[in-house]
Design a protein around this motif. Structure first.
Motif, PDB file in Angstrom:
ATOM      1  N   GLU A  97      42.488  43.015  14.793  1.00  0.00           N
ATOM      2  CA  GLU A  97      42.342  44.220  14.511  1.00  0.00           C
ATOM      3  C   GLU A  97      42.867  45.299  15.036  1.00  0.00           C
ATOM      4  OE1 GLU A  97      38.001  46.690  14.184  1.00  0.00           O
ATOM      5  OE2 GLU A  97      38.071  45.294  15.673  1.00  0.00           O
ATOM      6  N   THR A  98      43.120  45.216  16.285  1.00  0.00           N
ATOM      7  CA  THR A  98      43.940  46.453  17.131  1.00  0.00           C
ATOM      8  C   THR A  98      45.265  45.995  16.926  1.00  0.00           C
ATOM      9  OG1 THR A  98      43.190  45.582  19.204  1.00  0.00           O
ATOM     10  CG2 THR A  98      41.730  46.982  18.130  1.00  0.00           C
ATOM     11  N   ASP A  99      45.779  44.940  16.610  1.00  0.00           N
ATOM     12  CA  ASP A  99      47.062  44.489  16.726  1.00  0.00           C
ATOM     13  C   ASP A  99      47.688  44.396  17.890  1.00  0.00           C
ATOM     14  OD1 ASP A  99      49.327  43.744  15.017  1.00  0.00           O
ATOM     15  OD2 ASP A  99      50.228  45.639  15.093  1.00  0.00           O
ATOM     16  N   ARG A 100      46.670  43.976  18.813  1.00  0.00           N
ATOM     17  CA  ARG A 100      47.160  43.580  20.260  1.00  0.00           C
ATOM     18  C   ARG A 100      48.069  42.211  20.322  1.00  0.00           C
ATOM     19  NH1 ARG A 100      42.683  44.895  24.855  1.00  0.00           N
ATOM     20  NH2 ARG A 100      42.637  47.142  24.371  1.00  0.00           N
ATOM     21  N   GLY A 118      52.014  45.927  26.048  1.00  0.00           N
ATOM     22  CA  GLY A 118      50.790  45.982  25.164  1.00  0.00           C
ATOM     23  C   GLY A 118      51.037  47.168  24.078  1.00  0.00           C
ATOM     24  N   ASN A 119      49.560  47.229  23.667  1.00  0.00           N
ATOM     25  CA  ASN A 119      49.784  48.416  22.840  1.00  0.00           C
ATOM     26  C   ASN A 119      49.035  49.338  23.176  1.00  0.00           C
ATOM     27  OD1 ASN A 119      47.128  47.321  22.505  1.00  0.00           O
ATOM     28  ND2 ASN A 119      46.925  47.595  20.318  1.00  0.00           N
ATOM     29  N   SER A 120      48.539  49.532  24.482  1.00  0.00           N
ATOM     30  CA  SER A 120      47.857  50.672  25.190  1.00  0.00           C
ATOM     31  C   SER A 120      47.748  50.358  26.481  1.00  0.00           C
ATOM     32  CB  SER A 120      46.463  50.910  24.536  1.00  0.00           C
ATOM     33  OG  SER A 120      45.680  49.659  24.980  1.00  0.00           O
ATOM     34  N   GLU A 121      47.425  51.301  27.368  1.00  0.00           N
ATOM     35  CA  GLU A 121      47.347  51.202  28.829  1.00  0.00           C
ATOM     36  C   GLU A 121      46.187  50.287  29.037  1.00  0.00           C
ATOM     37  OE1 GLU A 121      46.823  54.825  30.764  1.00  0.00           O
ATOM     38  OE2 GLU A 121      49.056  55.680  30.402  1.00  0.00           O
ATOM     39  N   ALA A 122      45.033  50.427  28.275  1.00  0.00           N
ATOM     40  CA  ALA A 122      43.945  49.370  28.394  1.00  0.00           C
ATOM     41  C   ALA A 122      44.349  48.038  28.178  1.00  0.00           C
ATOM     42  CB  ALA A 122      42.720  49.823  27.618  1.00  0.00           C
ATOM     43  N   HIS A 123      45.109  47.805  27.393  1.00  0.00           N
ATOM     44  CA  HIS A 123      45.674  46.303  27.064  1.00  0.00           C
ATOM     45  C   HIS A 123      46.476  45.934  28.138  1.00  0.00           C
ATOM     46  CE1 HIS A 123      48.086  43.798  24.283  1.00  0.00           C
ATOM     47  NE2 HIS A 123      47.256  42.919  24.868  1.00  0.00           N
ATOM     48  N   ALA A 124      47.391  46.748  28.585  1.00  0.00           N
ATOM     49  CA  ALA A 124      48.440  46.138  29.808  1.00  0.00           C
ATOM     50  C   ALA A 124      47.421  46.063  31.034  1.00  0.00           C
ATOM     51  CB  ALA A 124      49.511  47.225  30.173  1.00  0.00           C
TER      52      ALA A 124
END
Length: 289
Positions: free
Chosen positions: A19-22, A40-46
């Motif tokens: 959904e978020t393309d992670r 990753g696709n965001s700081e939250a992901h990383a």
């Protein structure tokens, strides 16, 4: 829910989110250093990935390697602090083009309308960043051309540029001690030149390069790790489709009939989709000549 898994002695990864393309994030752990694969696709992901690894007793990354410039693989770099980041020189050049861009809904919509962004990415960015959109493009610390080998202590990572239709700057990461090849997105189609497409020469050149690695496990960023047998099936379909594309001069219905006749059965969904991508690429090439 994203999960952490381990392959062999040295490799960990976190599962993707469509959904978020992670994409899948990877970590190669040596005796003295560690290499994170993609930011990753965001700081939250990383940061989620690093926290989950800490629960497994894994150390902080020493390095992070980027497989290519697309947003879902680089937006998390700003959340990795002073970790040394590595990319191909071409990846850095492509990332520099992103520096002046705004990532607001309005700016994304304008770029989609202008044809410089695609709806899929704009939608996924909206899902990953539903509220604050404080995206910072951080350029890699180190760049290389061709091939780079990193000794992590008892385990080696080989970064090699492979290109392909999805992104000309694509890099794979090979871990010989685990016979593992992190493919990133390199085997995917070109989604930024509508309609989505594969080209025969770039595909065959890429497959030749990938098959030269002695691997038992292949990690595909938006799917899963696959076995050598599964990889060989994917390669066989793509090689067969490329050959038929040239034989049929990109005529899709003729391509489908030829493939079906050779297989002796009805086309499977993924085979039909790949044939369509190759037909699109052939038509695009003819239009440019």
């Amino acid at each position: 829910m994203q999960e952490i898994h381990r392959i062999g002695r040295h490799f960990w990864y976190m599962t993707p989110v469509s959904e978020t393309d992670r994409p899948i994030l990877g970590m190669v752990v040596g005796k003295s250093r560690t290499l994170m694969i993609d930011a990753g696709n965001s700081e939250a992901h990383a940061q989620l990935f690093i926290r989950e690894l800490e629960k497994q007793g894994m150390p902080q990354p020493s390095f992070v390697a980027l497989t290519h410039w697309h947003w879902d693989h680089i937006f998390g770099l700003s959340g990795l602090g002073d970790i040394v980041s590595i990319s191909s020189a071409l990846t850095k050049i492509e990332m520099e083009k992103l520096l002046p861009l705004s990532w607001s809904d309005e700016a994304l919509a304008e770029r989609v309308a202008a044809g410089t962004e695609i709806e899929f990415c704009a939608t996924a960015i909206g899902h990953e960043f539903p509220n604050e959109r404080n995206i910072e493009i951080v350029l890699p610390s180190l760049t290389f051309e061709g091939r780079l080998e990193i000794d992590l202590g008892g385990v080696t990572c080989v970064l090699q540029q492979v290109g392909g239709d999805h992104a000309a700057d694509s890099v794979v990461v090979y871990v010989p001690q685990e016979k593992l090849l992190f493919l990133g997105d390199c085997m995917y189609q070109d989604i930024f030149s509508p309609p989505a497409n594969y080209t025969v020469k770039r595909t065959l050149d890429l497959l030749d390069t990938l098959e030269a690695f002695e691997a038992d496990t292949y990690v595909i960023s938006h799917w899963k790790p696959i076995s050598k047998e599964e990889f060989r099936r994917e390669v066989s379909i793509m090689r067969h489709a490329a050959r038929i594309t040239e034989e049929c001069q990109g005529r899709l219905e003729a391509m489908k009939q030829a493939y079906q006749q050779c297989a002796g059965r009805e086309l499977e969904e993924d085979e039909e989709e790949i044939l369509e991508y190759f037909a699109n690429g052939y038509a695009r090439g003819q239009a440019q000549n």
